[in-house]
Motif scaffolding. Structure first.
Motif, mmCIF file in Angstrom:
data_model
loop_
_atom_site.group_PDB
_atom_site.id
_atom_site.type_symbol
_atom_site.label_atom_id
_atom_site.label_comp_id
_atom_site.label_asym_id
_atom_site.label_seq_id
_atom_site.Cartn_x
_atom_site.Cartn_y
_atom_site.Cartn_z
ATOM 1 N N HIS A 42 0.639 -1.263 -0.175
ATOM 2 C CA HIS A 42 0.024 0.104 -0.230
ATOM 3 C C HIS A 42 0.604 1.800 0.243
ATOM 4 C CE1 HIS A 42 -2.737 -3.031 1.719
ATOM 5 N NE2 HIS A 42 -3.985 -2.205 0.907
ATOM 6 N N LYS A 43 0.711 1.969 -0.494
ATOM 7 C CA LYS A 43 1.330 3.598 -0.876
ATOM 8 C C LYS A 43 0.195 4.526 -0.324
ATOM 9 C CE LYS A 43 4.901 3.077 -1.693
ATOM 10 N NZ LYS A 43 6.556 3.613 -0.979
ATOM 11 N N LYS A 44 0.307 5.837 0.024
ATOM 12 C CA LYS A 44 -0.362 6.518 0.667
ATOM 13 C C LYS A 44 -0.465 7.078 -1.063
ATOM 14 C CE LYS A 44 0.404 8.019 4.979
ATOM 15 N NZ LYS A 44 0.430 8.948 6.394
ATOM 16 N N ILE A 45 -1.538 8.012 -0.688
ATOM 17 C CA ILE A 45 -2.232 8.757 -2.431
ATOM 18 C C ILE A 45 -2.133 10.464 -1.682
ATOM 19 C CG2 ILE A 45 -3.494 9.051 -4.084
ATOM 20 C CD1 ILE A 45 -4.413 6.582 -4.197
ATOM 21 N N LYS A 64 -4.010 0.214 -3.449
ATOM 22 C CA LYS A 64 -3.765 -1.174 -3.010
ATOM 23 C C LYS A 64 -2.431 -1.173 -4.252
ATOM 24 C CE LYS A 64 -4.502 -6.092 -2.514
ATOM 25 N NZ LYS A 64 -6.385 -6.953 -2.507
ATOM 26 N N LEU A 65 -0.845 -1.585 -3.997
ATOM 27 C CA LEU A 65 0.057 -1.624 -5.015
ATOM 28 C C LEU A 65 -0.385 -3.140 -6.152
ATOM 29 C CD1 LEU A 65 2.855 -0.551 -3.546
ATOM 30 C CD2 LEU A 65 1.853 0.849 -4.699
ATOM 31 N N LEU A 66 -0.775 -3.990 -5.550
ATOM 32 C CA LEU A 66 -0.818 -5.464 -6.637
ATOM 33 C C LEU A 66 -2.743 -6.213 -5.815
ATOM 34 C CD1 LEU A 66 2.829 -6.310 -6.305
ATOM 35 C CD2 LEU A 66 2.114 -5.204 -8.247
ATOM 36 N N ASP A 67 -2.828 -6.196 -6.656
ATOM 37 C CA ASP A 67 -3.880 -7.641 -6.459
ATOM 38 C C ASP A 67 -3.369 -9.087 -6.633
ATOM 39 O OD1 ASP A 67 -5.966 -8.261 -6.032
ATOM 40 O OD2 ASP A 67 -7.020 -8.098 -7.742
ATOM 41 N N SER A 68 -2.798 -9.150 -5.711
ATOM 42 C CA SER A 68 -2.193 -10.360 -6.656
ATOM 43 C C SER A 68 -2.877 -11.401 -5.491
ATOM 44 C CB SER A 68 -0.689 -10.762 -6.310
ATOM 45 O OG SER A 68 -0.016 -11.859 -6.156
ATOM 46 N N GLU A 139 -0.854 -1.224 -13.014
ATOM 47 C CA GLU A 139 -1.128 0.064 -13.632
ATOM 48 C C GLU A 139 -2.242 0.309 -15.044
ATOM 49 O OE1 GLU A 139 1.288 2.729 -17.173
ATOM 50 O OE2 GLU A 139 1.851 0.120 -16.632
ATOM 51 N N SER A 140 -2.948 -0.838 -15.119
ATOM 52 C CA SER A 140 -4.575 -0.929 -16.162
ATOM 53 C C SER A 140 -5.657 -0.270 -15.099
ATOM 54 C CB SER A 140 -4.598 -2.532 -17.241
ATOM 55 O OG SER A 140 -5.254 -2.536 -15.884
ATOM 56 N N ARG A 141 -5.366 -0.782 -13.694
ATOM 57 C CA ARG A 141 -6.915 -0.229 -13.355
ATOM 58 C C ARG A 141 -6.687 1.413 -12.453
ATOM 59 N NH1 ARG A 141 -7.235 -5.577 -9.556
ATOM 60 N NH2 ARG A 141 -8.851 -4.292 -8.716
ATOM 61 N N LEU A 142 -5.373 1.063 -12.209
ATOM 62 C CA LEU A 142 -4.935 2.210 -11.340
ATOM 63 C C LEU A 142 -4.835 3.895 -11.575
ATOM 64 C CD1 LEU A 142 -1.752 0.843 -8.885
ATOM 65 C CD2 LEU A 142 -4.440 1.601 -7.893
#
Length: 300
Positions: A42-45, A64-68, A139-142
């Motif tokens: 996770h990273k702050k926006i 959320k950086l990765l949905d893995s 990348e496509s989702r964020l």
């Protein structure tokens, strides 16, 4: 269900029993330090990128950086490993990640952690293999909130974020202090003794509280609804308390004879009982409900 004859036990029996003798649990346990490191997800926006009718200083947003599913499998495996460990070990008075392991359980715990690390390494390999694909999906989702600098550039860097390490440690007053000042050394010994005495009492209270919570839950689930059908009964309600009872002798590093008596009573009640019989057999439900009702009084 087995037809074990149960010797009645009353709250007075429990209250009037000999209190546990003072002891130092360092004689019966060893400290285990377990360290599990993993990649942050996770990273702050920046609040400047979010349009809200609020004071930005009052808002915190993260992405959320990765949905893995591979990363989720690592998290699940580690959570299960720690849950297994807590069924045998006891929490310590030290920092999070340090456990008190009963000496007879050390070899079992060591073997389990070795197996768990092997599995963990395999799961990390799976995650690394899927990392680039997961990153492309992110990348496509964020979209506009995707930042390539949030991600690691190589498999080696990703692997370096993960660790599964443990060590057996001991705590004692450093002998060097005695060379500096005998009075200082003695004072530190007394402080350590006081801390371990507190830890011993906390362990005793933990085991009693754990059993009381499970007994209370069992009684609540077995109590019939007013005029309605029996309450829904999960298998884990039985298996969790059975695991506690099975491991109690090993975990009872404070020699709590009073609680040992009640544990024996619980074992007798549940002898030959499983979740299925509690769901389908009214006689079994009544038998266990009455027995645990008595145990509940003893633990009040």
């Amino acid at each position: 269900m087995a037809t074990t004859t149960i010797t009645p036990i009353t709250p007075a029996d429990y209250a009037n029993g000999a209190p546990p003798a003072a002891m130092n649990i360092t004689e019966k346990t060893c400290c285990l330090s377990l360290s599990l490191g993993q990649l942050g997800n996770h990273k702050k926006i920046p609040t400047s990128s979010i349009e809200v009718d609020s004071d930005p200083d009052m808002i915190g947003v993260s992405k959320k950086l990765l949905d893995s599913k591979q990363l989720a499998a690592i998290v699940k495996h580690r959570s299960e490993t720690k849950a297994w460990l807590m069924n045998l070990a006891l929490p310590s008075m030290f920092r999070s990640g340090i456990y008190l392991v009963p000496i007879p359980a050390i070899e079992k715990v060591e073997a389990k952690l070795n197996d768990a690390k092997t599995t963990d390494d395999h799961l990390v390999d799976n995650f690394i293999a899927a990392y680039d694909e997961c990153r492309a999906v992110a990348e496509s989702r964020l979209k506009a909130n995707y930042n390539p600098t949030d991600y690691l550039a190589s498999a080696k860097a990703v692997r370096a974020e993960f660790s599964f390490e443990w060590a057996w440690i001991s705590f004692s007053t450093p002998g060097k202090l005695k060379e500096i000042s005998h009075g200082f050394f003695k004072a530190e010994q007394e402080k350590a003794a006081a801390k371990w005495a507190q830890a011993t009492e906390e362990v005793r209270l933990l085991l009693r509280t754990n059993l009381k919570d499970m007994v209370d839950h069992m009684c609540e689930r077995l109590a019939p609804e007013d005029g309605g059908p029996p309450k829904r009964f999960q298998s884990t309600t039985v298996t969790k308390i059975q695991e506690f009872l099975e491991n109690f002798k090993l975990r009872d590093v404070t020699d709590d004879g009073q609680l040992d008596q009640i544990v024996g009573h619980c074992k007798a009640i549940l002898n030959g009982v499983d979740a299925e019989s509690l769901r389908k057999d009214e006689n079994v439900r009544t038998y266990v409900s009455r027995g645990f009702g008595l145990v509940k009084q003893c633990l009040e």
